[in-house]
Design a protein around this motif. Structure first.
Motif, PDB file in Angstrom:
ATOM      1  N   VAL A   9       0.799  -1.100   0.004  1.00 14.17           N
ATOM      2  CA  VAL A   9       0.035   0.124  -0.008  1.00 14.17           C
ATOM      3  C   VAL A   9       0.965   1.119   0.098  1.00 14.17           C
ATOM      4  O   VAL A   9       1.652   1.346   0.968  1.00 14.17           O
ATOM      5  N   SER A  10       0.816   1.977  -0.892  1.00 15.73           N
ATOM      6  CA  SER A  10       1.568   3.438  -0.911  1.00 15.73           C
ATOM      7  C   SER A  10       0.668   4.516  -0.182  1.00 15.73           C
ATOM      8  O   SER A  10      -0.792   4.486  -0.676  1.00 15.73           O
ATOM      9  N   LEU A  11       1.325   5.362   0.544  1.00 14.32           N
ATOM     10  CA  LEU A  11       0.464   6.230   1.357  1.00 14.32           C
ATOM     11  C   LEU A  11       1.507   7.632   1.310  1.00 14.32           C
ATOM     12  O   LEU A  11       2.563   7.526   1.559  1.00 14.32           O
ATOM     13  N   SER A  12       0.742   8.675   1.284  1.00 11.20           N
ATOM     14  CA  SER A  12       1.664  10.108   1.476  1.00 11.20           C
ATOM     15  C   SER A  12       2.043  10.148   2.828  1.00 11.20           C
ATOM     16  O   SER A  12       1.531   9.549   3.557  1.00 11.20           O
ATOM     17  N   GLU A  14       1.116  12.730   4.908  1.00 11.58           N
ATOM     18  CA  GLU A  14       0.262  13.241   5.501  1.00 11.58           C
ATOM     19  C   GLU A  14      -0.798  11.929   5.838  1.00 11.58           C
ATOM     20  O   GLU A  14      -1.223  11.753   6.884  1.00 11.58           O
ATOM     21  N   GLN A  15      -0.967  10.972   5.309  1.00  8.71           N
ATOM     22  CA  GLN A  15      -2.038   9.692   5.084  1.00  8.71           C
ATOM     23  C   GLN A  15      -1.237   8.859   6.199  1.00  8.71           C
ATOM     24  O   GLN A  15      -1.801   8.475   7.081  1.00  8.71           O
ATOM     25  N   LEU A  16      -0.013   8.746   6.249  1.00 11.03           N
ATOM     26  CA  LEU A  16       0.897   7.834   7.068  1.00 11.03           C
ATOM     27  C   LEU A  16       0.708   8.425   8.552  1.00 11.03           C
ATOM     28  O   LEU A  16       0.431   7.952   9.600  1.00 11.03           O
ATOM     29  N   GLU A  17       0.775   9.863   8.646  1.00 13.21           N
ATOM     30  CA  GLU A  17       0.692  10.691   9.833  1.00 13.21           C
ATOM     31  C   GLU A  17      -0.749  10.218  10.662  1.00 13.21           C
ATOM     32  O   GLU A  17      -0.624   9.974  11.752  1.00 13.21           O
ATOM     33  N   ILE A  18      -1.914  10.432   9.777  1.00 11.17           N
ATOM     34  CA  ILE A  18      -2.951  10.143  10.156  1.00 11.17           C
ATOM     35  C   ILE A  18      -3.160   8.685  10.737  1.00 11.17           C
ATOM     36  O   ILE A  18      -3.463   8.387  11.927  1.00 11.17           O
ATOM     37  N   ILE A  19      -2.692   7.733  10.087  1.00  9.19           N
ATOM     38  CA  ILE A  19      -2.657   6.351  10.177  1.00  9.19           C
ATOM     39  C   ILE A  19      -1.945   6.265  11.785  1.00  9.19           C
ATOM     40  O   ILE A  19      -2.391   5.390  12.806  1.00  9.19           O
ATOM     41  N   ARG A  20      -0.767   6.914  11.837  1.00 14.71           N
ATOM     42  CA  ARG A  20      -0.011   6.531  13.011  1.00 14.71           C
ATOM     43  C   ARG A  20      -0.638   7.170  14.233  1.00 14.71           C
ATOM     44  O   ARG A  20      -0.275   6.815  15.611  1.00 14.71           O
ATOM     45  N   LYS A  21      -1.480   7.909  14.042  1.00 14.30           N
ATOM     46  CA  LYS A  21      -2.301   8.613  15.417  1.00 14.30           C
ATOM     47  C   LYS A  21      -3.004   7.716  16.035  1.00 14.30           C
ATOM     48  O   LYS A  21      -3.498   7.769  17.183  1.00 14.30           O
ATOM     49  N   GLY A  27      -4.152  -0.661  16.873  1.00 16.22           N
ATOM     50  CA  GLY A  27      -3.099  -1.549  16.561  1.00 16.22           C
ATOM     51  C   GLY A  27      -1.904  -0.958  16.968  1.00 16.22           C
ATOM     52  O   GLY A  27      -1.836   0.112  17.390  1.00 16.22           O
ATOM     53  N   ASN A  28      -0.743  -1.717  17.013  1.00 17.31           N
ATOM     54  CA  ASN A  28       0.684  -1.412  17.305  1.00 17.31           C
ATOM     55  C   ASN A  28       1.495  -1.100  16.132  1.00 17.31           C
ATOM     56  O   ASN A  28       2.452  -0.585  16.435  1.00 17.31           O
ATOM     57  N   THR A  29       1.190  -1.534  14.934  1.00 20.81           N
ATOM     58  CA  THR A  29       2.009  -1.421  13.684  1.00 20.81           C
ATOM     59  C   THR A  29       1.228  -0.702  12.682  1.00 20.81           C
ATOM     60  O   THR A  29       0.009  -0.800  12.947  1.00 20.81           O
ATOM     61  N   ASP A  30       1.900  -0.217  11.863  1.00 18.97           N
ATOM     62  CA  ASP A  30       1.186   0.389  10.599  1.00 18.97           C
ATOM     63  C   ASP A  30       0.073  -0.665   9.984  1.00 18.97           C
ATOM     64  O   ASP A  30      -0.805  -0.589   9.614  1.00 18.97           O
ATOM     65  N   SER A  31       0.721  -1.876   9.846  1.00 16.76           N
ATOM     66  CA  SER A  31      -0.004  -2.640   9.076  1.00 16.76           C
ATOM     67  C   SER A  31      -1.293  -3.279  10.118  1.00 16.76           C
ATOM     68  O   SER A  31      -2.568  -3.479   9.143  1.00 16.76           O
ATOM     69  N   GLU A  32      -1.149  -3.419  11.414  1.00 13.06           N
ATOM     70  CA  GLU A  32      -2.343  -3.688  12.086  1.00 13.06           C
ATOM     71  C   GLU A  32      -3.234  -2.773  12.013  1.00 13.06           C
ATOM     72  O   GLU A  32      -4.441  -3.009  11.932  1.00 13.06           O
ATOM     73  N   ILE A  33      -3.065  -1.328  12.030  1.00 13.47           N
ATOM     74  CA  ILE A  33      -3.827  -0.324  12.071  1.00 13.47           C
ATOM     75  C   ILE A  33      -4.616  -0.234  10.677  1.00 13.47           C
ATOM     76  O   ILE A  33      -5.779  -0.044  10.803  1.00 13.47           O
TER      77      ILE A  33
END
Length: 50
Positions: A9-12, A14-21, A27-33
């Motif tokens: 999955v490709s994210l900008s 900004e999108q990754l920052e939202i996911i990590r919030k 979840g605890n990892t980007d993939s889990e979230i």
């Protein structure tokens, strides 16, 4: 028994920052979230029931 598959999955930035919030909440990892957000959306749209 189900077999796990990987999906790229490709994210900008900004999108990754939202996911990590959501770290620690969805979840605890980007993939889990991302997996949990996707499954929640599919349930909300009644595409899956469990």
């Amino acid at each position: 028994m189900s077999e796990n598959k990987r999906v790229n999955v490709s994210l900008s930035n900004e999108q990754l920052e939202i996911i990590r919030k959501f770290k620690g909440t969805l979840g605890n990892t980007d993939s889990e979230i991302i997996r949990n957000i996707t499954l929640a959306w599919l349930c909300e749209k009644n595409i899956i029931t469990n």
